[in-house]
Motif scaffolding. Structure first.
Motif, mmCIF file in Angstrom:
data_model
loop_
_atom_site.group_PDB
_atom_site.id
_atom_site.type_symbol
_atom_site.label_atom_id
_atom_site.label_comp_id
_atom_site.label_asym_id
_atom_site.label_seq_id
_atom_site.Cartn_x
_atom_site.Cartn_y
_atom_site.Cartn_z
ATOM 1 N N ALA A 173 -11.453 6.041 7.016
ATOM 2 C CA ALA A 173 -12.156 7.239 7.462
ATOM 3 C C ALA A 173 -13.249 6.833 8.439
ATOM 4 O O ALA A 173 -13.810 5.734 8.344
ATOM 5 C CB ALA A 173 -12.749 7.995 6.276
ATOM 6 N N ARG A 217 -13.559 12.018 9.765
ATOM 7 C CA ARG A 217 -12.114 12.105 9.991
ATOM 8 C C ARG A 217 -11.406 11.230 8.975
ATOM 9 O O ARG A 217 -11.732 10.062 8.824
ATOM 10 C CB ARG A 217 -11.772 11.682 11.412
ATOM 11 N N ASP A 218 -10.452 11.815 8.290
ATOM 12 C CA ASP A 218 -9.724 11.164 7.204
ATOM 13 C C ASP A 218 -8.392 10.645 7.736
ATOM 14 O O ASP A 218 -7.598 11.407 8.283
ATOM 15 C CB ASP A 218 -9.506 12.193 6.090
ATOM 16 N N ASN A 277 -13.323 15.752 -2.150
ATOM 17 C CA ASN A 277 -12.380 15.353 -1.114
ATOM 18 C C ASN A 277 -12.894 14.127 -0.341
ATOM 19 O O ASN A 277 -14.035 13.702 -0.512
ATOM 20 C CB ASN A 277 -12.053 16.530 -0.184
ATOM 21 N N THR A 278 -12.033 13.574 0.504
ATOM 22 C CA THR A 278 -12.389 12.366 1.256
ATOM 23 C C THR A 278 -13.647 12.557 2.086
ATOM 24 O O THR A 278 -14.535 11.697 2.087
ATOM 25 C CB THR A 278 -11.222 11.931 2.162
ATOM 26 N N GLN A 279 -13.746 13.669 2.787
ATOM 27 C CA GLN A 279 -14.916 13.901 3.638
ATOM 28 C C GLN A 279 -16.203 13.842 2.815
ATOM 29 O O GLN A 279 -17.176 13.197 3.218
ATOM 30 C CB GLN A 279 -14.804 15.244 4.376
ATOM 31 N N TRP A 310 -14.410 4.036 -1.905
ATOM 32 C CA TRP A 310 -14.679 3.855 -0.482
ATOM 33 C C TRP A 310 -15.738 2.776 -0.267
ATOM 34 O O TRP A 310 -16.744 2.736 -0.969
ATOM 35 C CB TRP A 310 -15.150 5.167 0.137
#
Length: 125
Positions: A78, A72-73, A2-4, A112
């Motif tokens: 982020a 925080r996404d 996931n993004t986090q 990212w």
């Protein structure tokens, strides 16, 4: 992942590249307009940040990005806030510290990249 987790991994790799003084990796992990606000309030653009390593002015013995890492996404952006601990020297003078760090990452071409980093002196526990 996931993004986090992806952003935490980017920040972990960034700290590792700083410790290795790996200018190529730092360049690849950051946007062309990357900027840093240092703990004393100075602002460095990407070329100035990387030149500290290229010239040998900054030598890092160890750096960790640790505890309380919150991400925080915002979709294609982020924000990661954590603690940055550094042991090193700049132009022969101690450059050690514990800092609160804010990493700003953006999603570009499926990956990212860091667009900004802000370090502030961390006081207290």
């Amino acid at each position: 992942m996931n993004t986090q987790d992806q952003v935490r991994e980017l920040c972990r790799r960034w700290a590792e590249a700083e410790q290795l003084e790996d200018v190529v990796a730092l360049d690849e992990m950051s946007t062309p307009d990357f900027e840093v606000v240092g703990p004393a309030g100075f602002v460095l653009d990407k070329p100035a940040w990387l030149d500290r390593f290229r010239t040998g002015a900054l030598h890092i013995r160890s750096v960790t990005w640790q505890d309380e890492i919150g991400v925080r996404d915002y979709g294609t952006a982020a924000l990661a806030i954590g603690r940055y601990v550094q042991d090193g020297e700049y132009q022969g003078n101690p450059a050690n510290g514990r800092f609160r760090s804010t990493h700003f990452a953006i999603l570009r071409d499926g990956g990212w990249l860091l667009a900004g980093l802000h370090l502030s002196t961390s006081v207290g526990p």
